[in-house]
Each structure stands twice: as C-alpha cells, then as structure tokens.
Design a protein around this motif. Structure first.
Motif, mmCIF file in Angstrom:
data_model
loop_
_atom_site.group_PDB
_atom_site.id
_atom_site.type_symbol
_atom_site.label_atom_id
_atom_site.label_comp_id
_atom_site.label_asym_id
_atom_site.label_seq_id
_atom_site.Cartn_x
_atom_site.Cartn_y
_atom_site.Cartn_z
ATOM 1 N N PRO A 1 0.833 -1.212 0.000
ATOM 2 C CA PRO A 1 0.000 0.000 0.000
ATOM 3 C C PRO A 1 0.862 1.254 0.000
ATOM 4 C CG PRO A 1 -0.124 -1.163 2.117
ATOM 5 C CD PRO A 1 0.618 -2.047 1.188
ATOM 6 N N ILE A 2 0.488 2.203 -0.864
ATOM 7 C CA ILE A 2 1.277 3.420 -0.978
ATOM 8 C C ILE A 2 1.043 4.330 0.226
ATOM 9 C CG2 ILE A 2 1.500 5.538 -2.344
ATOM 10 C CD1 ILE A 2 1.138 3.786 -4.801
ATOM 11 N N ALA A 3 -0.147 4.198 0.866
ATOM 12 C CA ALA A 3 -0.514 5.099 1.963
ATOM 13 C C ALA A 3 0.526 5.102 3.080
ATOM 14 C CB ALA A 3 -1.876 4.694 2.506
ATOM 15 N N VAL A 4 1.016 3.901 3.434
ATOM 16 C CA VAL A 4 1.988 3.794 4.521
ATOM 17 C C VAL A 4 3.220 4.626 4.195
ATOM 18 C CG1 VAL A 4 3.352 2.169 5.871
ATOM 19 C CG2 VAL A 4 1.204 1.425 4.836
ATOM 20 N N GLU A 5 3.664 4.487 2.946
ATOM 21 C CA GLU A 5 4.875 5.168 2.530
ATOM 22 C C GLU A 5 4.669 6.683 2.578
ATOM 23 O OE1 GLU A 5 6.058 3.816 -1.226
ATOM 24 O OE2 GLU A 5 8.177 4.262 -0.859
ATOM 25 N N GLU A 6 3.479 7.124 2.144
ATOM 26 C CA GLU A 6 3.232 8.560 2.121
ATOM 27 C C GLU A 6 3.155 9.137 3.514
ATOM 28 O OE1 GLU A 6 0.006 9.303 -0.466
ATOM 29 O OE2 GLU A 6 1.303 9.100 -2.216
ATOM 30 N N ALA A 7 2.558 8.377 4.415
ATOM 31 C CA ALA A 7 2.495 8.835 5.797
ATOM 32 C C ALA A 7 3.911 9.043 6.336
ATOM 33 C CB ALA A 7 1.739 7.834 6.648
ATOM 34 N N ALA A 8 4.797 8.063 6.031
ATOM 35 C CA ALA A 8 6.172 8.164 6.511
ATOM 36 C C ALA A 8 6.876 9.357 5.884
ATOM 37 C CB ALA A 8 6.916 6.869 6.197
ATOM 38 N N LEU A 9 6.592 9.614 4.593
ATOM 39 C CA LEU A 9 7.232 10.751 3.916
ATOM 40 C C LEU A 9 6.792 12.069 4.557
ATOM 41 C CD1 LEU A 9 7.144 9.914 0.111
ATOM 42 C CD2 LEU A 9 9.157 10.246 1.547
ATOM 43 N N VAL A 10 5.506 12.141 4.876
ATOM 44 C CA VAL A 10 4.984 13.344 5.517
ATOM 45 C C VAL A 10 5.675 13.552 6.862
ATOM 46 C CG1 VAL A 10 2.931 14.368 6.561
ATOM 47 C CG2 VAL A 10 2.786 13.278 4.323
ATOM 48 N N ASP A 11 5.958 12.433 7.539
ATOM 49 C CA ASP A 11 6.649 12.540 8.825
ATOM 50 C C ASP A 11 8.128 12.863 8.665
ATOM 51 O OD1 ASP A 11 4.358 12.007 10.128
ATOM 52 O OD2 ASP A 11 4.764 9.878 10.477
ATOM 53 N N GLY A 12 8.558 13.019 7.430
ATOM 54 C CA GLY A 12 9.936 13.442 7.205
ATOM 55 C C GLY A 12 10.931 12.310 7.064
ATOM 56 N N ALA A 13 10.448 11.054 6.883
ATOM 57 C CA ALA A 13 11.382 9.939 6.707
ATOM 58 C C ALA A 13 11.996 10.001 5.309
ATOM 59 C CB ALA A 13 10.648 8.620 6.903
ATOM 60 N N THR A 14 13.255 9.565 5.194
ATOM 61 C CA THR A 14 13.850 9.497 3.860
ATOM 62 C C THR A 14 13.446 8.170 3.219
ATOM 63 O OG1 THR A 14 15.829 8.351 4.576
ATOM 64 C CG2 THR A 14 15.842 10.774 4.716
ATOM 65 N N ARG A 15 13.694 8.083 1.906
ATOM 66 C CA ARG A 15 13.365 6.838 1.198
ATOM 67 C C ARG A 15 14.130 5.654 1.778
ATOM 68 N NH1 ARG A 15 8.820 6.982 -2.051
ATOM 69 N NH2 ARG A 15 8.777 8.924 -3.222
ATOM 70 N N TRP A 16 15.384 5.899 2.158
ATOM 71 C CA TRP A 16 16.188 4.817 2.726
ATOM 72 C C TRP A 16 15.560 4.304 4.005
ATOM 73 C CZ3 TRP A 16 20.028 2.367 0.286
ATOM 74 C CH2 TRP A 16 20.640 3.024 -0.790
ATOM 75 N N GLN A 17 15.119 5.270 4.834
ATOM 76 C CA GLN A 17 14.485 4.851 6.095
ATOM 77 C C GLN A 17 13.220 4.048 5.821
ATOM 78 O OE1 GLN A 17 14.265 8.776 7.686
ATOM 79 N NE2 GLN A 17 15.956 8.448 9.123
ATOM 80 N N ILE A 18 12.452 4.502 4.851
ATOM 81 C CA ILE A 18 11.225 3.774 4.518
ATOM 82 C C ILE A 18 11.566 2.361 4.032
ATOM 83 C CG2 ILE A 18 9.266 3.698 2.933
ATOM 84 C CD1 ILE A 18 9.344 6.763 2.962
ATOM 85 N N PHE A 19 12.558 2.302 3.170
ATOM 86 C CA PHE A 19 12.974 1.005 2.620
ATOM 87 C C PHE A 19 13.379 0.052 3.747
ATOM 88 C CE2 PHE A 19 16.684 -1.503 1.022
ATOM 89 C CZ PHE A 19 15.957 -2.383 0.251
ATOM 90 N N VAL A 20 14.202 0.562 4.658
ATOM 91 C CA VAL A 20 14.721 -0.302 5.716
ATOM 92 C C VAL A 20 13.650 -0.624 6.752
ATOM 93 C CG1 VAL A 20 16.391 -0.460 7.602
ATOM 94 C CG2 VAL A 20 17.087 0.476 5.389
ATOM 95 N N ARG A 21 12.822 0.379 7.113
ATOM 96 C CA ARG A 21 11.900 0.156 8.229
ATOM 97 C C ARG A 21 10.542 -0.382 7.792
ATOM 98 N NH1 ARG A 21 12.904 5.677 11.176
ATOM 99 N NH2 ARG A 21 15.140 5.468 11.519
ATOM 100 N N VAL A 22 10.112 -0.060 6.599
ATOM 101 C CA VAL A 22 8.780 -0.501 6.177
ATOM 102 C C VAL A 22 8.862 -1.715 5.254
ATOM 103 C CG1 VAL A 22 6.630 0.172 5.052
ATOM 104 C CG2 VAL A 22 7.925 1.849 6.401
#
Lengths: 273, 321
Positions: free
Chosen positions: A163-184
């Motif tokens: 789901p893209i929603a999770v990723e967008e929420a993280a982006l809004v919270d200021g996470a970088t793509r790397w953080q999203i990749f590693v944590r999500v």
C-alpha cells in the motif's frame, strides 16, 4: 468434496504410484550407497544390499576433499545468496517505488539479461574474470552471477503490491526513502526473500560448468565439480559415487523440506502470475 | 519489454496539499532526492550487469568478426565466420538434435504435468501439499547428480535393464546406441523439470471457477470432455507459456549430455550448446571465433523465440472467463 470408496482407493493407489516413481531414482541412489563394490551392479539383479553397510558413506565423509568441497560450497552459497538479495532488492525497490530520470531505459537494461543465453557470453565472461585476476578465488563464483534480472523482477512485483498510503504517511513525517525502505519494506519481505534466497542458494550449490572453467585450486573445488571429477577419476566405484551424490543432495533436499510451503507457493507467484 | 513496462504502477505524486511545507519547490526537491536515491539503489545492479553481461556480450559480437589464433595477430574478417557457421553441417546437425530433444521432452513433460495437476486438484488440502512437495523434489537435485545417477541406472546390469528383463527384453546399451542415447538423456531431463511445470499448471487450474465443471458434469460431460472443452481452452495462455519457455530451455540443454555422454555416440546427443562448448575447447585454429559466432547465431534464434513468448504472455487473457 465427498468421495465414494472406490474413488478414495483409486486416489490412494495413484498417490503411492506417483510418489514411488518420482522418488525412485533418489531412493535408488541412497540404497546403492549401502552396497559393496561387488554388489552394486551384480547379476542376477538384487534390489536391497545383502547387508546394509555404511562403508561408502563413512569413506566419503572421511575424505578431506569432499568435506572441504561441501564446506567451501556452503560458505560460497551463503555469501552469494546474501549478496544477490541485497543487490536485487535495492534495484527492485527503486523500480517499484521511485520515479527517476531514465527509469524506462534502466528498466529495460536490467531486464534484458533474462533473454541472453549463458552460452553467448560464457567465453567472453571468462575473459573478463581472467583479466580482473579473479580466477581461482571465491569472488569469481560469487560476484558475476549476483545481479539477477529474474530475482529483481520477482521482488519488484512483490513491492508493487505494498500500500502506498503507509509510505506517504512516513514521507509526511519526514522519513527518507532509505528509512522507509529499511523500516517498512525490509521487515515485510520475508516471503519473497525466502523464495528467492533459496533459488539463489540452489543455483550456486548446483552450478557445475562455471566452477569447472574458473576454479583449478583444489582448496576451492565446489561440490558439483568434486562429484564430476570423482565420476571421471573413479567412475566404476558406483557405491561410493552414489553415497557421495546422496550426501551432496541432502542440503538442497533439506532446504526444500524445511521451507516447502514458501517454495511451493513461490512457484505460483514466480510463474506467470 | 515494453509490455512489461506498462505494468509499472508508478506511485502517483502526492496531492500538493499533502505536502507539509507545500508548494512546488518541496516537490521538486524531493524529486531530486529520489533521483539520487534511485541511482544509488540501482547502481550495484547496473554496474554488475555491465561488467559481467553487457561487456562480455559486446565483446562476443566484436570478436566474432576476427580470426583469432594463438600464432597470429587477430585479423578482421567481417562476417566470414557467420557464413562458416551457416555452412557447417555439424552446427545444423546439433540444432536438429536440440529440436529432437525439445520434441521428446516438452510435450511429454506438459502432458504428465497436466495429468498430475488435475489429480492433485482433486485431493484434500493435506494430501495436496504432500504431493506438491513430492513432485517438486527432483527440481532441487543438481543436474550433475541426476546425470551421474541415470548413467548408473542405465548400466548393462543396472536397474532399468533389470526392469526390462522382467518384460523379457534387453539389455539395451542405452547410452552407447545412437538411436537410444537421446531418449535416454531425455528421461532425466523430464524428471528434473516436470515438478515446476506441474505446480504452475496447478495454479492455473485453481483459477478456473469450479462451477464450470459442476455444470458440465450436470450436462453429463465425462473426464476427457471436461479436459478438452474446459480445462485446456481456459489454460491456453499458461500452456503456451510453458510450451515456449520449455522449448527455449530444451534447445539450450547442455549439462546432461555433457556429463552423461559428452555428445556421443557419433554426435547423437550433441545439442547446440554442447557443440559450441566443445568447440571452445577444440584446439584447431579459429575454433574460438567459430564457437563465439555459433553461440551468437543461437542467441538470435532464442531471442526471437523469447520475443514471441512475451508477445504471447502479454497477449491478454482473451478467453479468460
């Protein structure tokens, strides 16, 4: 579905017959390993050995070269699996989730190798690794095959379903793509990692021609290469050869039995779905 | 590949109001960052493929236009070797062997797999998972092990000739008789590969709605009628896919005959790749250039077949449902 008695009997007979015929060669390999030199191809034919002897199995287990080949191959296969998962997963995430300049070009670039037969580049790949001074090192077995179009494609398909929603929420919270990749993404990748990891492990374990071309150092001889040499050097000692083949197949059969659910479902995903 | 491309579900850019700091500049900055991240992420794969796939491929093409031997400087000869390959009877003979092998193994493998998959589908969950693992078992066995094992079973006093003797036949000298050698190589070939085919077909079968079969049964359709009227037409795409991928893989067969027969007797099991591989190791002058060229010619043939695959696979499920 309810079944009548004749149907049940029919199914049971069929299951037994199919299991027997599929597994017969493997069982025959293991049984022949228990036979002595004079027994293994004796006429008149005999199915089971007169006496179950462990001689062949203990002889091959006591062979330092065999044990070394098993050990070196396990180490190589583990490193190969880890490296190929890393390389292919990174690219898979980028192709599934990021928009970047030239994406289309690199996508075609990374998929094209699926259509290049190994034989067309076998000799020139050999020239490359020989120019790079990689012959007779573990690196020559690990690095050239690590990037895999098929594996990257498989993992990308899996990531597309996130789901893209999770990723967008993280982006809004200021996470970088790397953080999203590693944590999500990574924590949820167990299933495709097991399927692809085992495919990599099997490919490495069962490889024959590439090790034969690039490895001459007896300390680095791979397990299938060892069996191949064994066959040409001592081709008539069938009992010993069958014992060795049985032992060399156990690690892959064991993997299948342990991860059966993942693998059997994985074929479905990696098929044409 | 373009067809694959169309399946890229690009994540849509978030609506502007979703941006906390708002405005185009933030979006542009993020795009820049994504660009850098993406290139860092694909870099290892791109570099590895460049060094170990594309450079060797380019080099193969380049070298195929030179005469290479140990004694002289390489000499540019243009497309001469392509002509030699096309005129070489042994190259064409090896292609015939490859086609024969494909004809022996691909349809047989698919028929066996289809029957097995239809049977597994009727089983309870537990029995079905047992059968799935069982049929998949040979797929994890290495080609080297399978080759050695089948050579052993094909011996004069081996288990296969013993089974024949029960039927008052044989013994057959399987691997040394030109008319039996290739079928004898085909048996382990099928044994190694039918498990994967079965599981793919099973997945396809499970996608066919059960009520199709129920209404057919109500109309009194027998097993074969259901097979030919429902199953096969609905599996058309899967079957085509298996047929064409199976074909390209079969033509590339190489390790089995390399270990079992080394191409003999009298080239009866010399498949195209084995022929190319053996000419790499040939000591006659120009063998290198010749085999490089032959491998590229085979690549062209296979490339054409692969394109056909993707056309077929993406030809959409016209008959579905």
């Amino acid at each position: 579905m309810t079944k009548s008695v004749p149907q049940r009997v029919f199914s049971a007979v069929l299951i037994t017959l199919i299991s027997l015929s599929v597994m017969f060669p493997l069982a025959w390999m293991a049984i022949s390993g228990f036979k002595g030199k004079t027994e293994v191809l004796r006429s008149p034919f005999q199915f089971f050995p007169d006496m179950w002897r462990w001689d062949n199995y203990s002889a091959i287990l006591a062979d330092p070269q065999f044990m070394r080949a098993m050990g070196v191959t396990v180490v190589g296969a583990l490193i190969f699996t880890a490296l190929s998962l890393t390389v292919n997963t990174l690219a898979a995430y980028a192709f599934a989730r990021l928009e970047f300049t030239g994406k289309r070009f690199w996508w075609v670039y990374c998929l094209t190798p699926m259509f290049i037969p190994a034989m067309a580049i076998l000799l020139t790949s050999f020239m490359v690794v020989s120019d790079l001074g990689m012959l007779d090192t573990l690196a020559v077995l690990i690095i050239p095959g690590a990037a895999s179009a098929g594996q990257m494609f498989f993992i990308r398909q899996f990531y597309l379903g996130f789901p893209i929603a999770v990723e967008e929420a993280a982006l809004v919270d200021g996470a970088t793509r790397w953080q999203i990749f590693v944590r999500v993404f990574l924590p949820q990748s167990a299933a495709p990692f097991v399927v692809m990891g085992i495919a990599s492990y099997l490919a490495y374990w069962n490889a024959y021609v590439w090790p034969v071309l690039t490895i001459t150092d007896p300390d680095l001889t791979q397990i299938m290469q060892f069996l191949g040499n064994f066959r040409s050097d001592r081709g008539n000692d069938w009992g010993l050869l069958m014992a060795g083949s049985t032992l060399a197949s156990l690690p892959t059969i064991g993997l299948l039995l342990i991860f059966q659910r993942f693998i059997v479902n994985g074929v479905r995903i990696s098929g044409i779905k | 590949m373009t067809a694959l491309d169309s399946r890229v579900a690009a994540p849509p850019d978030p609506a502007p109001d979703a941006e906390p700091r708002g405005g185009r500049r933030a979006a542009a900055a993020r795009h820049g960052r994504d660009n850098r991240t993406a290139y860092l992420m694909i870099a290892p794969m791109v570099v590895l493929l460049g060094i170990f796939v594309f450079w060797p491929l380019a080099n193969s093409v380049y070298l195929s236009t030179f005469k290479i031997s140990f004694y002289q400087e390489p000499e540019f000869v243009g497309l001469d070797f392509y002509q030699y390959v096309l005129e070489s009877p042994r190259f064409w003979e090896s292609i015939v062997v490859g086609l024969y092998y494909a004809v022996l193994t691909v349809p047989t493998g698919i028929v066996i797999a289809l029957l097995l998959a239809s049977f597994i589908k009727t089983l309870s969950r537990r029995l079905a998972s047992y059968m799935k693992v069982t049929v998949y078992l040979p797929a994890v066995v290495s080609t080297v092990v399978a080759s050695v094992l089948f050579v052993f079973m094909y011996q004069d006093e081996g288990v296969i000739n013993w089974m024949l003797s029960l039927l008052n036949h044989g013994p057959v000298n399987w691997l040394n008789d030109p008319s039996y050698a290739l079928p004898a190589v085909a048996v382990p070939g099928i044994w190694l590969s039918f498990g994967v085919t079965t599981l793919i077909l099973l997945a396809g079968l499970l996608d066919i709605p059960e009520n199709y079969y129920e209404s057919a049964q109500l109309d009194g359709a027998g097993f074969f009628q259901r097979l030919f009227k429902i199953t096969i037409p609905l599996l058309k795409n899967v079957l085509l896919y298996l047929l064409v991928t199976g074909f390209t893989l079969a033509i590339q067969l190489f390790e089995l005959p390399l270990i079992m027969t080394n191409g003999g007797p009298v080239d009866a099991t010399t498949t195209p790749n084995l022929y190319i591989f053996n000419s790499f190791r040939d000591l006659t002058p120009y063998a290198t250039s010749f085999s490089l060229t032959a491998s590229l010619m085979l690549f062209v043939v296979l490339g054409a077949i692969s394109l056909v695959i993707f056309k077929l696979v993406n030809s959409d499920k016209a008959i579905d449902g």
